[in-house]
Design an enzyme around this catalytic site. Structure first.
Site, PDB file in Angstrom:
ATOM      1  CB  SER A 187      33.946 -58.451  37.836  1.00  0.00           C
ATOM      2  OG  SER A 187      34.401 -59.717  38.362  1.00  0.00           O
ATOM      3  CE  LYS A 305      27.295 -65.397  39.747  1.00  0.00           C
ATOM      4  NZ  LYS A 305      28.102 -64.588  39.203  1.00  0.00           N
TER       5      LYS A 305
HETATM    6  C1  LIG Z   1      32.165 -62.512  42.192  1.00  0.00           C
HETATM    7  S1  LIG Z   1      32.414 -61.556  43.629  1.00  0.00           S
HETATM    8  C2  LIG Z   1      31.875 -59.843  43.162  1.00  0.00           C
HETATM    9  C3  LIG Z   1      32.800 -59.194  42.337  1.00  0.00           C
HETATM   10  C4  LIG Z   1      32.684 -57.622  42.470  1.00  0.00           C
HETATM   11  N1  LIG Z   1      31.431 -57.449  41.632  1.00  0.00           N
HETATM   12  C5  LIG Z   1      33.980 -57.116  41.350  1.00  0.00           C
HETATM   13  O1  LIG Z   1      33.613 -56.527  40.449  1.00  0.00           O
HETATM   14  O2  LIG Z   1      34.929 -57.004  41.983  1.00  0.00           O
HETATM   15  C6  LIG Z   1      31.222 -62.268  44.512  1.00  0.00           C
HETATM   16  C7  LIG Z   1      31.391 -61.466  45.962  1.00  0.00           C
HETATM   17  O3  LIG Z   1      30.114 -61.830  46.827  1.00  0.00           O
HETATM   18  C8  LIG Z   1      30.333 -61.662  47.936  1.00  0.00           C
HETATM   19  N2  LIG Z   1      29.368 -62.640  48.802  1.00  0.00           N
HETATM   20  C9  LIG Z   1      29.016 -63.724  48.450  1.00  0.00           C
HETATM   21  N3  LIG Z   1      27.775 -64.134  49.322  1.00  0.00           N
HETATM   22  C10 LIG Z   1      27.519 -62.960  50.292  1.00  0.00           C
HETATM   23  C11 LIG Z   1      26.616 -62.538  51.156  1.00  0.00           C
HETATM   24  N4  LIG Z   1      25.936 -63.566  51.505  1.00  0.00           N
HETATM   25  N5  LIG Z   1      26.942 -61.035  51.459  1.00  0.00           N
HETATM   26  C12 LIG Z   1      27.704 -60.439  51.180  1.00  0.00           C
HETATM   27  N6  LIG Z   1      28.598 -60.764  50.157  1.00  0.00           N
HETATM   28  C13 LIG Z   1      28.598 -61.950  49.814  1.00  0.00           C
HETATM   29  C14 LIG Z   1      31.695 -62.501  48.162  1.00  0.00           C
HETATM   30  O4  LIG Z   1      32.431 -62.198  49.335  1.00  0.00           O
HETATM   31  C15 LIG Z   1      32.385 -62.096  46.859  1.00  0.00           C
HETATM   32  O5  LIG Z   1      33.568 -60.833  47.274  1.00  0.00           O
END
Ligand SMILES: C[S@@+](CC[C@H](N)C(=O)[O-])C[C@H]1O[C@@H](n2cnc3c(N)ncnc32)[C@H](O)[C@@H]1O
Length: 361
Positions: A187, A305
């Site tokens: 990502s 999304k």
């Molecule tokens: C697609 S991943 C992010 C990847 C990151 N940008 C990277 O480059 O490594 C989405 C992340 O959002 C976190 N997430 C989802 N809902 C969340 C929330 N309400 N609060 C904090 N983190 C959240 C998940 O735990 C996950 O690690």
């Protein structure tokens, strides 16, 4: 030229078509769109002879979400004779004068990419012919139009031009980025591309400079944080998951195991807010609006999304809403842009800049 050729991600032709149809209509340009599933391009066919020219000039590419690149073109040239493809293509470009660059391209599909080697080879004789007829300058020139020849099959091509101040600087509209081997996730390329796309290179030194404070909502394992750290920023990473240890060892990251929808920055010193939480797009947009209204950041990059259907409609509604809500809350000076970037799959990337009159901070 009558038509406008637009490159998009394969599978997003309907969205790209809906967008160009609407945006051309807003400029008073009528026409219809030819688009096939998984072609990775669409063609807007204008009614008037210069509709493609007008769109290439008057419709900012940066304002389109689903198009990576666009150029004014004529109708498809098919049945190009294998023994001389140069002559019919040169003839179709006779009206283009003193262009600064030639790009022989394909749409971004696996089948079309098989033509890449041919495109490279074909560029050489075509370049010679175009120079000879005055369509192409002897030396490359960054501020002159760009000639595009897009082979959509063997012996079939759309040909035309884009204006250098209204087109992507990248071949096929795709920036070639190298995945850093020590980045925690793929990502990372999404944020790298977003910075390249939304922030002019000459402003990187100011707006992406070392020492700025950043918040990364949904940070784990740290691909986006990696890009901020790499640029020397101090990052508050918000996520309940585990962060990459090497990134934590940099000393530039504070990890808060918290809910990104509830987290509030303690100090008013955040320049960048980035957010890659997988959530309903309207909910993410609402969160970004809340942060903007509170004045908690200067620039934000976040992902929305995409739904399975009516993606253009959904994205444009969210952006229009955001526009209206910011204005209603007294925020008038801002810049909002959105792109389906090359490294985005079922999502789009949004840039919101709460632009102060001067200076940047
Ligand atoms: C697609 S991943 C992010 C990847 C990151 N940008 C990277 O480059 O490594 C989405 C992340 O959002 C976190 N997430 C989802 N809902 C969340 C929330 N309400 N609060 C904090 N983190 C959240 C998940 O735990 C996950 O690690």
């Amino acid at each position: 030229m009558k038509n406008l050729f637009l490159y998009c991600r394969a599978g997003y032709e309907k969205d790209c078509a809906a967008e160009i149809q609407q945006r051309a209509g807003e400029l008073g340009i009528g026409g219809f769109v030819k688009a096939n599933n998984d072609d990775a391009f669409v063609v807007f066919q204008g009614f008037a002879d210069d509709d493609g020219d007008r769109l290439a000039k008057d419709l900012p590419l940066d304002s389109l979400v689903f198009a990576r690149q666009m150029f004014a073109c004529g109708d498809l040239i098919s049945d190009l004779p294998p023994e001389d493809r140069v002559s019919p293509i040169s003839a179709a470009l006779a009206g283009v004068e003193r262009a600064g660059e030639l790009r022989v391209e394909t749409p971004d599909t696996n089948e079309a990419k098989e033509l890449s080697a041919f495109c490279r080879k074909f560029t050489v004789p075509l370049r010679q012919a175009l120079k000879k007829q005055g369509s192409l300058l002897d030396k490359e020139h960054a501020r002159r139009p760009i000639i595009h020849v897009c082979f959509v099959g063997s012996g079939k091509a759309f040909v035309g031009y884009s204006l250098s101040n209204n087109s992507s600087p990248h071949y096929m509209g795709i920036p070639r980025l190298k995945f850093p081997s020590d980045a925690p996730s793929r990502s990372t390329l999404k944020l790298d591309e977003a910075f390249i796309h939304f922030i002019p290179r000459e402003e990187h030194e100011i707006r992406l400079r070392s020492g700025l404070n950043a918040v990364d909502l949904g940070a784990c394992p740290g691909g986006w944080t990696y890009q901020l750290v790499r640029r020397g920023m101090m990052v508050q990473a918000i996520d309940n998951g585990p962060m990459n240890e090497k990134l934590m060892d940099s000393g530039q990251v504070t990890h808060h195991r918290a809910d990104g929808f509830k987290f509030e920055p303690l100090k008013r010193n955040v320049y960048w807010l980035v957010c890659d939480m997988v959530e309903k797009p309207a909910r993410v947009a609402e969160l970004m609006e809340h942060w903007a209204i509170q004045g908690w950041f200067k620039e934000a990059i976040f992902n929305l999304k995409l739904p399975m259907k009516s993606r253009y409609k959904e994205v444009s509604q969210i952006l229009a809403n955001m526009h209206a809500i910011l204005k209603e809350n007294g925020i008038h000076e801002f810049h909002l842009a959105c792109k389906h970037l090359y490294h985005d799959r079922d999502e789009v990337t949004v840039h919101l800049w709460l632009r102060p009159s001067s200076p940047w901070i």
